[in-house]
Design an enzyme around this catalytic site. Structure first.
Site, short mmCIF file in Angstrom:
data_model
loop_
_atom_site.label_atom_id
_atom_site.label_comp_id
_atom_site.label_asym_id
_atom_site.label_seq_id
_atom_site.Cartn_x
_atom_site.Cartn_y
_atom_site.Cartn_z
N ASP A 229 2.33 -0.20 4.34
CA ASP A 229 3.80 0.07 4.93
C ASP A 229 3.47 0.36 6.45
O ASP A 229 2.76 0.01 7.02
CB ASP A 229 4.31 0.98 3.86
CG ASP A 229 5.84 1.33 4.00
OD1 ASP A 229 6.52 0.43 5.08
OD2 ASP A 229 6.48 1.62 2.99
N HIS B 298 3.29 -2.61 7.57
CA HIS B 298 4.51 -3.12 8.13
C HIS B 298 5.20 -3.14 9.48
O HIS B 298 6.09 -3.00 9.71
CB HIS B 298 5.59 -2.73 6.93
CG HIS B 298 5.44 -2.95 5.64
ND1 HIS B 298 6.29 -2.70 4.66
CD2 HIS B 298 4.46 -3.75 5.00
CE1 HIS B 298 6.05 -3.30 3.49
NE2 HIS B 298 4.94 -3.93 3.74
#
Ligand SMILES: *[C@@H]1O[C@H](CO)[C@@H](O)[C@H](O)[C@H]1NC(C)=O
Ligand SMILES: *[C@@H]1O[C@H](CO)[C@@H](O)[C@H](O)[C@H]1NC(C)=O
Ligand SMILES: *[C@@H]1O[C@H](CO)[C@@H](O)[C@H](O)[C@H]1NC(C)=O
Ligand SMILES: *[C@@H]1O[C@H](CO)[C@@H](O)[C@H](O)[C@H]1NC(C)=O
Ligand SMILES: *[C@@H]1O[C@H](CO)[C@@H](O)[C@H](O)[C@H]1NC(C)=O
Ligand SMILES: *[C@@H]1O[C@H](CO)[C@@H](O)[C@H](O)[C@H]1NC(C)=O
Ligand SMILES: *[C@@H]1O[C@H](CO)[C@@H](O)[C@H](O)[C@H]1NC(C)=O
Ligand SMILES: *[C@@H]1O[C@H](CO)[C@@H](O)[C@H](O)[C@H]1NC(C)=O
Ligand SMILES: *[C@@H]1O[C@H](CO)[C@@H](O)[C@H](O)[C@H]1NC(C)=O
Ligand SMILES: *[C@@H]1O[C@H](CO)[C@@H](O)[C@H](O)[C@H]1NC(C)=O
Ligand SMILES: *[C@@H]1O[C@H](CO)[C@@H](O)[C@H](O)[C@H]1NC(C)=O
Length: 419
Positions: A232, A255
């Site tokens: 993430d 991410h």
């Protein structure tokens, strides 16, 4: 015999007084013992932090099993030598109700570290024992809402620096966090350096929400010289993150470095400003340099957009991408229905954003698109120079929508397809 006497004498000296030289004067040293045999060391850790909460050095050099919330507050001029391991039990039934609830996105934490003038260091490890949490999440799809909320399944954050000032955390490993790794919560002047984060699943379950850092209602925060292996955001600037420096980071599988998400809640004002991100290596990631802001919403009680505020003075400099889906991304209709967003553009403005030397390769997941700047309201003073990003195939394309300053971008924009 002589050696032993010598060691005892120097140990005694250490316990009596130890000048740290950082203006705090003399510090007493407090060792934290470990019970062993899998017994809970949480109560011992809490009581040592209570006893040694001022002008102290706390030594955590053992293997600690922690099954009780760590709430170490009111610290003043405390050094924490973490050269051992703090491992949280994967006891979902116990931790879900007992972890500390932090309101924002229903996040909860295993360890709330709070006070003034705190220095943590020592090469040790914080082990979140995340595998059990990831597998449970994968199989029950019981995410709570975001991190926590539900007292039956709340995934706690291994280390929260909260309501704190003047904190340095360095030379620490963090492994297997069930949720975000680090939360900087309502704090001022916090620096992290040489942090090594690894949230990697050994099963097919994803390591959901394994952000490296989330910063919220905090000012003057630095994150540097660190390695993050997760799934993430590498670092994420949540509402009211100001004067932030992120430098010399190596992020794999993440991410991206993300501003937001912001503007989710109608009636709230979210501000992210004065952010300087430089010398980043971003590999195998979903995003590189990202800004995500919700669109508008007609409902005054909306929780899916409609918030106001601004994103201002953000720089991404010397940003190397390798195999990244969206190397440069602004989305001002984040998680918002396209027709709602078209009718109600975002009330949270984005301006003064600068991309300097973003280079490398995209993954091809978005075809030849390497830059995607899409604003629902108009974004002002967005500039780019030294952009050099290649897609795996063909010629790079750059999408822009509602960018007022296209002449200050060093590429030619294409409008998004309206399919
Ligand atoms: C927190 O959880 C509650 C109950 O599950 C939910 O109604 C609420 O929207 C959540 N809040 C946030 C900020 O996600
Ligand atoms: C942090 O500070 C706020 C405001 O002073 C206070 O309301 C809150 O209870 C504190 N949080 C914790 C977990 O101590
Ligand atoms: C920030 O915190 C560090 C570490 O405690 C301290 O040395 C420094 O003086 C603080 N800076 C400010 C502006 O207070
Ligand atoms: C995770 O969920 C998927 C699909 O829901 C399932 O196929 C897979 O076996 C699960 N993984 C584990 C480790 O349970
Ligand atoms: C950039 O960051 C890398 C770590 O990712 C570091 O090795 C290198 O020294 C940094 N470069 C500069 C100029 O600081
Ligand atoms: C980076 O992450 C990928 C998975 O996304 C992994 O296969 C690879 O080994 C990692 N690279 C390094 C250098 O650790
Ligand atoms: C952010 O700061 C602004 C200005 O101080 C304030 O009005 C707003 O309520 C804050 N938002 C959050 C989410 O704390
Ligand atoms: C922009 O933000 C950076 C990083 O915090 C800061 O150094 C700089 O002074 C800010 N610029 C302005 C004009 O405020
Ligand atoms: C949101 O923006 C709309 C225009 O798009 C404006 O009419 C409205 O007053 C704004 N609301 C707030 C709370 O700023
Ligand atoms: C690039 O093009 C080749 C040949 O057309 C194709 O085989 C390959 O899958 C493409 N790669 C990507 C990442 O799109
Ligand atoms: C943008 O397009 C113009 C006109 O087609 C061309 O002259 C210019 O070289 C292009 N600029 C870049 C950076 O590709």
């Amino acid at each position: 015999m002589l050696a032993k006497t010598f060691a005892l004498v120097s140990l005694a000296a250490l316990c009596l007084a130890h000048n740290t030289g950082n203006g705090g004067g003399f510090k007493k040293t407090c060792e934290v013992s470990a019970k062993g045999a899998g017994q809970d060391d949480g109560p011992t850790i809490n009581s040592v932090f209570k006893k040694c909460s001022r002008n102290s050095k706390i030594v955590l050099d053992k293997y600690y099993v922690v099954d009780t919330l760590l709430k170490t507050e009111g610290l003043d001029n405390v050094e924490i030598e973490l050269s051992g391991t703090v491992q949280y039990t994967p006891d979902i039934a116990k931790w879900s109700p007992q972890s500390l609830y932090l309101v924002y996105q229903n996040a909860t934490t295993f360890w709330f570290l709070s006070g003034n003038n705190i220095h943590m260091y020592g090469g040790g490890t914080i082990d979140g024992n995340g595998q059990v949490w990831w597998d449970t999440l994968n199989n029950t799809h019981n995410s709570g809402t975001a991190g926590g909320s539900s007292t039956t399944f709340a995934r706690p954050i291994p280390l929260t620096v909260g309501n704190a000032t003047n904190v340095v955390i360095e030379n620490i490993h963090e492994i297997s966090s069930p949720f975000w790794n680090n939360f900087v919560y309502q704090s001022k002047n916090v620096t992290y350096k040489n942090i090594n984060i690894r949230a990697v699943s050994y099963s097919s379950s994803p390591t959901a929400n394994s952000d490296g850092w989330d910063i919220y209602r905090s000012d003057h925060v630095t994150v540097r010289d660190s390695v993050v292996e997760n799934d993430d955001d590498c670092v994420s600037f949540k509402p009211n993150s100001t004067n932030i420096i992120v430098a010399n980071m190596w992020c794999n599988g993440s991410h991206g470095i993300s501003v937001g998400s912001l503007g989710q809640y109608a009636g709230e004002t979210d501000i992210v400003e004065d952010v300087y991100v430089s010398n980043i290596t971003m590999m195998n990631a979903q995003n590189g340099a990202r800004i995500k802001v919700f669109g508008g919403n007609p409902s005054p009680t909306s929780t899916v957009g409609g918030g106001s505020g601004h994103v201002r003075n953000i720089t991404f400099k010397d940003f190397y991408v390798k195999n990244v889906d969206n190397p440069v991304l602004i989305d001002q209709c984040y998680s918002t229905d396209a027709t709602v967003c078209a009718q109600y553009p975002s009330n949270l403005s984005i301006s003064d954003v600068h991309y300097i030397n973003v280079h490398g390769t995209s993954s091809g997941a978005e075809g030849s698109v390497v830059v995607d700047l899409e604003c629902s309201d108009q974004c002002q003073d967005i500039t780019a120079k030294g952009t050099k990003i290649s897609p795996p195939n063909g010629t790079a394309t750059y999408i822009c929508k509602n960018i007022a300053s296209t002449s200050q971008l060093d590429f030619n924009c294409t409008a998004p397809s309206t399919a």
